[in-house]
Design an enzyme around this catalytic site. Sequence first.
Site, PDB file in Angstrom:
ATOM      1  CD  GLU B  60      16.385  49.887  36.766  1.00 22.58           C
ATOM      2  OE1 GLU B  60      15.296  49.476  37.229  1.00 22.58           O
ATOM      3  OE2 GLU B  60      16.550  51.071  36.395  1.00 22.58           O
ATOM      4  CG  PHE B 123      17.382  63.722  41.400  1.00 16.70           C
ATOM      5  CD1 PHE B 123      16.161  63.455  42.006  1.00 16.70           C
ATOM      6  CD2 PHE B 123      17.584  63.307  40.091  1.00 16.70           C
ATOM      7  CE1 PHE B 123      15.156  62.796  41.308  1.00 16.70           C
ATOM      8  CE2 PHE B 123      16.580  62.643  39.394  1.00 16.70           C
ATOM      9  CZ  PHE B 123      15.360  62.396  40.003  1.00 16.70           C
ATOM     10  CD  GLN B 124      17.115  59.166  39.394  1.00 15.06           C
ATOM     11  OE1 GLN B 124      17.977  59.251  38.531  1.00 15.06           O
ATOM     12  NE2 GLN B 124      15.915  58.665  39.153  1.00 15.06           N
ATOM     13  CE  LYS B 173      24.962  63.449  34.553  1.00 13.85           C
ATOM     14  NZ  LYS B 173      23.698  64.028  35.009  1.00 13.85           N
ATOM     15  CG  MET B 483       6.943  25.613  48.587  1.00 11.00           C
ATOM     16  SD  MET B 483       7.020  23.837  48.283  1.00 11.00           S
ATOM     17  CE  MET B 483       8.269  23.763  46.994  1.00 11.00           C
TER      18      MET B 483
END
Lengths: 194, 570
Positions: B60, B123-124, B173, B483
């Site tokens: 993502e 969940f999630q 959802k 760097m």
Amino acid sequence: MSQSRLLSVLVENKPGVLQRVASMIRRRGFNIDSLSVGPTEDETVSRMTIAVHVGRQQAEQATKQLAKLVDVITIDDITGLRNVAHELVLLRMHAPPGERTELLNMVEIFRGRVVDVAASTIIAEVTGSTEKIDNFIDLMRPYGIKELARSGAVALVRGDQARIRVLDFANGDDDRGAVPQAPAGAAGDQMGNV
Amino acid sequence: MIPAAELHPAPRLTGAQIALECLIREGVDTIFGYPGGANLWLYRWLPEYPQLRHVLVRHEQGGAHAADGYARSKRGSVGVVFATSGPGALNLVTGLATAYMDSVPIVAITGQVPTTAIGTDAFQESDVIGSTMSVVKHSYLITRVDDVAATIREAFHVARTGRPGPVLIDFPKDLQAAVTAFSYPEGPARLRSFRAPAPPDPAKLRRIAQLIREAKRPVILFGRGVVIAQAEEELMQLAHLAGIPVGWTLLGTGAFPVNDPLALQMVGFMGAGYTNKAVCAADLLIMIGMRCDDRVTTRIDSFAPDIEHLVHIDIDPAEIGKNVVPHISLVADARTALRELIPLVEPKREHTWLTRVDQWKEEHPVRFVNHNGLLQPQEVLQEMYARCHDEAIVLADVGQNQIWAALWFSYGRPGLFLNSGGTGTMGYAFPASMGVKLANPDRTVFCVTGEGGFVMNMQEMATFVENDIDVKVIILNNASLGMVRQFQDDFYEGVRSAVDLSFTPDFVKLGDAFGMKAMSTRRREDVGAMLDEALAHRGPVLLNFDIDPDANVYPIVPLGKGMLDFVEAS
């Protein structure tokens, strides 16, 4: 120089708005003295009264950053304007029968009232300016404060004008209102002279 | 009479369909995304809308950066990324922060657990609104299917209006599946708290024009605000009209041609010495579309300490006076401000000042020294820029490669140089370049990165190959976090700690594993031919250049020092 500023902020009455305001203030490192929030005459709008302790430039930053939040509708910086700024304090005092009269007198002097009486304690309620509340608490301290709850200030500007001055930064009002300090060596060229 | 609504009833659609319908109406043609349990109704309906090209990223974060690259390179558009709830949404956070700091308009639509499960640690489930609050311009949790259309309309409006930025929509959802009558909210989105800036104050514009007339040593500095507002031409006009040297921030790089006689260079911490000198000697400094952060000012009290007139033009009022307090400010986008200002400005040239600036340019050229015969990063970049023909879009990652790529950018006209300037997100450039190429299929796209940043998002190689995204990726490989290594050498008592990246994949084999053409060299004489071969190849190419591991970024202002304390290559 650091000073207390009082902001009266109208926000959308939506979930999460308080978190957005608090999150921004925390992230930018501003110090809040008090923040109160409640409904207004318009059910879609809430009013937040925020007392911040900041320097002049920081006050401007805080206001501008608040103004950027999409849920913030208007901001009135009502510091120094003729306003009514009140808060409420509830004090549970140790109040054995022998000391009660003296305590009740003090509450009376501050135009407060007793809202609960128990065997050895009372709860006093006082409203007024932050300064008055501070004084009241100081005077009560020797008697033994058991618990204390303060609401934080809520405020409205006096007079017929509902709002005296909205900081309209989106329209470039910054230079005319709170004039930021010019860098050293440029005092003669303040933006206000434009 | 039968009401019109009954004759032509609005179609009844699911929340997911409504969302997709609205995206099309907002002008979206590409979505970067990753499906999961909580956004499957969106994915159920996605194939029914072939106008929406979905690019399946491999993480993502890559999706968020790709949407960012899309929006940065196709100015005026809004990038779109989909992710599922919980881990999917949380993987967007760095990408949102990157877009927020650099004012990039993207809309992220995240799946959320059903409204009935919110708050139960389902969940999630995660508090995505709370987790992203400080890195988005605004966010929405949809609570009714009837709000889907208006929310999407408002989100795009907020993302692209004023100072652009990322907006997140959390979409439960059950509401993706719920059905309602769909009608697109016609007319412009309106928000009572959102006011368009008023036109610039004519009195202030006249005052600025007067200051330009009176100035003996004027300098313009500009930042990404000029790029966002597409004000390159106006900037050029003003500079040439009044003979004002022009310098820029890292995020402004590319918008003013380096070859222009009035061009300075990047300013600040790793800017050109002559830009810093000009800024500090100026009597009038006009800052346009920039935040003036610590990378620009170095030690704040060293930034133009004796300036007589400081003008700041920015679309965000909160940027005025945040870091540097101006004498005159203008809240406006760069293009509007410049268009209004230019007619008030009289032609002039301060020859003494321009001669002095030219002398500084000669005394402090941006240069590198090849001490050891090893391949220098600038040698690669010079070859690359020679093949850009003033039209390629160049991305750079974060670290040494970023500064080298910025300082050696050399177009004869305004071009696009894109990088994560504010957040400094390592791993940004490679996934972002997918978005850039898909938004600009007809332009050459170079992605300059280090081996460290590349590895951070190299999973996207699969996305590049699957979609044949034709980006030429240039890895400046110094087998270390360059760097950080340079800082450790110079500012942290010379102790090298956790910077050795010699355990990095063989990039040619890696390319082979993903099916991406890849080449590698350590020899100066191969560079041009390798770049030619890459450009002749249709499709993505990975070019690994093993460069001098001790090559450093110069000029640089040592940490804690001021604008004029820059150290140059020697």
